[in-house]
Design a protein around this motif. Structure first.
Motif, mmCIF file in Angstrom:
data_model
loop_
_atom_site.group_PDB
_atom_site.id
_atom_site.type_symbol
_atom_site.label_atom_id
_atom_site.label_comp_id
_atom_site.label_asym_id
_atom_site.label_seq_id
_atom_site.Cartn_x
_atom_site.Cartn_y
_atom_site.Cartn_z
ATOM 1 N N ALA A 127 -7.958 7.981 -0.474
ATOM 2 C CA ALA A 127 -7.571 9.207 -1.182
ATOM 3 C C ALA A 127 -8.732 9.698 -2.028
ATOM 4 N N GLN A 128 -9.025 11.000 -1.978
ATOM 5 C CA GLN A 128 -10.155 11.556 -2.722
ATOM 6 C C GLN A 128 -9.951 11.461 -4.230
ATOM 7 N N ASP A 129 -8.702 11.620 -4.688
ATOM 8 C CA ASP A 129 -8.447 11.622 -6.128
ATOM 9 C C ASP A 129 -8.122 10.238 -6.672
ATOM 10 N N ASN A 130 -8.028 9.248 -5.784
ATOM 11 C CA ASN A 130 -7.695 7.893 -6.228
ATOM 12 C C ASN A 130 -8.293 6.889 -5.249
ATOM 13 N N PRO A 131 -9.546 6.471 -5.482
ATOM 14 C CA PRO A 131 -10.198 5.550 -4.543
ATOM 15 C C PRO A 131 -9.464 4.227 -4.361
ATOM 16 N N ALA A 132 -8.606 3.874 -5.333
ATOM 17 C CA ALA A 132 -7.849 2.625 -5.191
ATOM 18 C C ALA A 132 -6.776 2.749 -4.118
ATOM 19 N N SER B 141 0.849 -1.196 0.000
ATOM 20 C CA SER B 141 0.000 0.000 0.000
ATOM 21 C C SER B 141 0.879 1.239 0.000
ATOM 22 N N LEU B 142 0.448 2.241 -0.768
ATOM 23 C CA LEU B 142 1.188 3.490 -0.829
ATOM 24 C C LEU B 142 0.737 4.486 0.231
ATOM 25 N N VAL B 143 -0.097 4.028 1.132
ATOM 26 C CA VAL B 143 -0.467 4.849 2.279
ATOM 27 C C VAL B 143 -0.399 3.957 3.521
ATOM 28 N N GLN B 144 0.111 4.511 4.579
ATOM 29 C CA GLN B 144 0.252 3.755 5.821
ATOM 30 C C GLN B 144 -0.549 4.439 6.923
ATOM 31 N N ASP C 289 -10.034 10.921 2.892
ATOM 32 C CA ASP C 289 -11.250 10.831 3.707
ATOM 33 C C ASP C 289 -11.058 9.706 4.711
ATOM 34 N N ILE C 290 -11.583 9.924 5.926
ATOM 35 C CA ILE C 290 -11.481 8.916 6.974
ATOM 36 C C ILE C 290 -12.878 8.481 7.387
ATOM 37 N N ALA C 291 -13.069 7.187 7.533
ATOM 38 C CA ALA C 291 -14.356 6.642 7.965
ATOM 39 C C ALA C 291 -14.097 5.553 8.992
ATOM 40 N N ALA C 292 -15.088 5.325 9.881
ATOM 41 C CA ALA C 292 -14.972 4.298 10.906
ATOM 42 C C ALA C 292 -16.238 3.444 10.909
ATOM 43 N N THR C 293 -16.070 2.144 10.989
ATOM 44 C CA THR C 293 -17.202 1.209 11.019
ATOM 45 C C THR C 293 -16.974 0.172 12.107
ATOM 46 N N GLY C 294 -18.054 -0.527 12.434
ATOM 47 C CA GLY C 294 -17.956 -1.587 13.432
ATOM 48 C C GLY C 294 -19.018 -1.477 14.511
#
Length: 464
Positions: free
Chosen positions: A444-449, A352-355, A393-398
């Motif tokens: 990422a907003q500009d890249n959902p992948a 992953s390119l984001v940690q 964007d940050i989201a939380a589930t559970g």
């Protein structure tokens, strides 16, 4: 008192005075192959820093920016695990080739061997062949001798400085480094490493030479642990060669006189870069450069004897026992190597390119708000390992109805690490356990992948 005629025992010094070795040049199949290997490897070393890939230097270990550009991929210090993969691959590959063909690495690919050969070539260019070098060393000091030696060392120093410059070019963009040298505006660390690596090259390849292989390299000491009787080695056929003795070329009845094929010309010793006599058996100083094989075959041709008195062979073959080149240990090494390659390739292709690291605030288990909600406080550590900046964007589930106390705009530049404190609120009626697993999802907003999900724990009051 009667004096004893027994001479006193001579004390042997533990220090052996170094004798300069001037290897005789030989041209044969293996030495040409070795020269080709040296040209290819040196070309790769000196050309690679100048290559560009996707707007960056093809291979650049940018330490100040903590970026490592390798053929279009960008790695960060957090990707250190891939370096471990590379080190393991290098070690297992060394084991594999050593078990198969002995010190093949030392003779044909080791940097010490490659650079020493380059320095020997410059030495022969200036001073002449082996006989002329020995004669020059034995002549008294004169203007001619100083001129020749100074010319040789000047060539060595220029080549060493270019080597050091190239080395630093793998860590500082080489075009910027060139400008810095031309404008006398090099940084302190660039200057230090340029001269340090240049001095190391000049000292190791020009002065120490075979002493690095004999006294400093640990590989020579533990290579025997990877050898077996089916390992390919360079060896002298004692059964065929002994007894040694000189003879005329047209002497056809030498065997009736008890002589073997070895004419005791010592050419195998003269071409050896470490100065050993291969006829004394396998020695740890031998780097398997194959020069003795080529020169012995040359002599055998002149004497009209069969080639192969010194050759690549195995201990079993020398003793008349069938050789098994393909054997279980090679499959073990090869299997391990293939598994590591596959694992490394999969890890790189899926990285992953984001940690995202989720860290709970441990000062308080939870907070009860005036609105009757239960809040947990977290610190999110976010790293952007992509080449471009992103807004996430940050989201939380559970937990049903789980939400953040406020909206967050998360902007992270390329290579940056930010720490973001967040409050996560839940309705206490939806908490069925004291501790509930929640998932934080960053996109990422500009890249959902470009997304990552990390697990956390949400704590609440114990319900009775």
């Amino acid at each position: 008192m009667k004096k004893s005629n027994t001479p006193p025992e001579e004390q042997q010094s533990l220090y052996a005075e170094h004798k300069t070795i001037h290897p005789r040049i030989v041209l044969g199949y293996f030495t040409r192959l070795k020269a080709l290997s040296g040209v290819i490897l040196l070309s790769i070393y000196y050309i690679t820093p100048w290559l560009q890939w996707d707007g960056n230097q093809a291979i650049l270990f940018d330490m100040p920016a903590r970026k490592f550009h390798i053929l279009g991929l960008t790695f960060w210090p957090q990707d250190f695990i891939y370096l471990s993969f590379l080190l393991i691959i290098a070690a297992v590959t060394l084991f594999l080739f050593t078990a198969l063909a002995g010190r093949l690495w030392c003779g044909f690919a080791c940097p010490q061997t490659i650079w020493t050969d380059a320095f020997l070539w410059m030495e022969r260019l200036v001073e002449g062949d082996r006989a002329k070098q020995i004669k020059l060393d034995n002549t008294p000091l004169s203007f001619r001798k100083i001129r020749i030696k100074a010319t040789k060392h000047t060539l060595w120093l220029v080549f060493a400085l270019f080597t050091g410059f190239t080395f630093v070019g793998f860590f500082t963009p080489i075009r910027e480094l060139s400008q810095g040298i031309l404008t006398f505006n090099l940084g302190e660390w660039e200057t230090f490493w340029l001269f340090f690596y240049s001095f190391a090259t000049y000292g190791n390849a020009g002065w120490l030479r075979e002493q690095v292989c004999i006294y400093m390299c640990p590989y020579a000491r533990f290579q025997s642990a990877m050898f077996d009787k089916d390992t390919m080695i360079i060896a002298y056929d004692e059964k065929r060669g002994e007894a040694r003795g000189t003879r005329k070329r047209d002497n056809k009845d030498y065997k009736n006189k008890g002589l073997g094929d070895c004419i005791d010309c010592t050419m195998c010793v003269q071409v050896c870069p470490t100065g050993i006599d291969i006829r004394n058996g396998l020695q740890y100083q031998c780097i398997s450069c194959s020069a003795c094989v080529d020169v012995c075959d040359e002599i055998m041709d002149k004497m009209d004897y069969p080639k192969g008195l010194i050759r690549y062979t195995t201990e079993n073959s020398l003793n008349g026992i069938p050789t098994h080149i393909v054997r279980p240990r090679l499959f073990v090494y090869g299997g391990i190597l293939l598994a590591i390659f596959i694992g490394m390739g999969y890890a790189i292709s899926t990285r992953s390119l984001v940690q995202l690291d989720v860290i709970r605030d441990r000062s308080r288990l939870f907070i009860e708000t005036d609105a009757g909600l239960i809040e947990n406080v977290y610190r999110l550590r976010i790293m952007n390992k992509d080449k471009h900046p992103h807004v996430y964007d940050i989201a939380a589930t559970g937990i049903e109805g789980l939400k953040f106390a406020k909206e967050h705009k998360i902007e992270v530049e390329s290579g940056d690490v930010i720490t973001l404190p967040v409050r996560l609120a839940a309705n206490p009626d939806k908490l069925v356990k004291r501790s509930t697993k929640v998932n934080f999802k960053l996109t990422a907003q500009d890249n959902p992948a470009l997304t990552i999900t990390e697990e956390g724990r949400f704590l609440g009051p114990l319900r009775r």
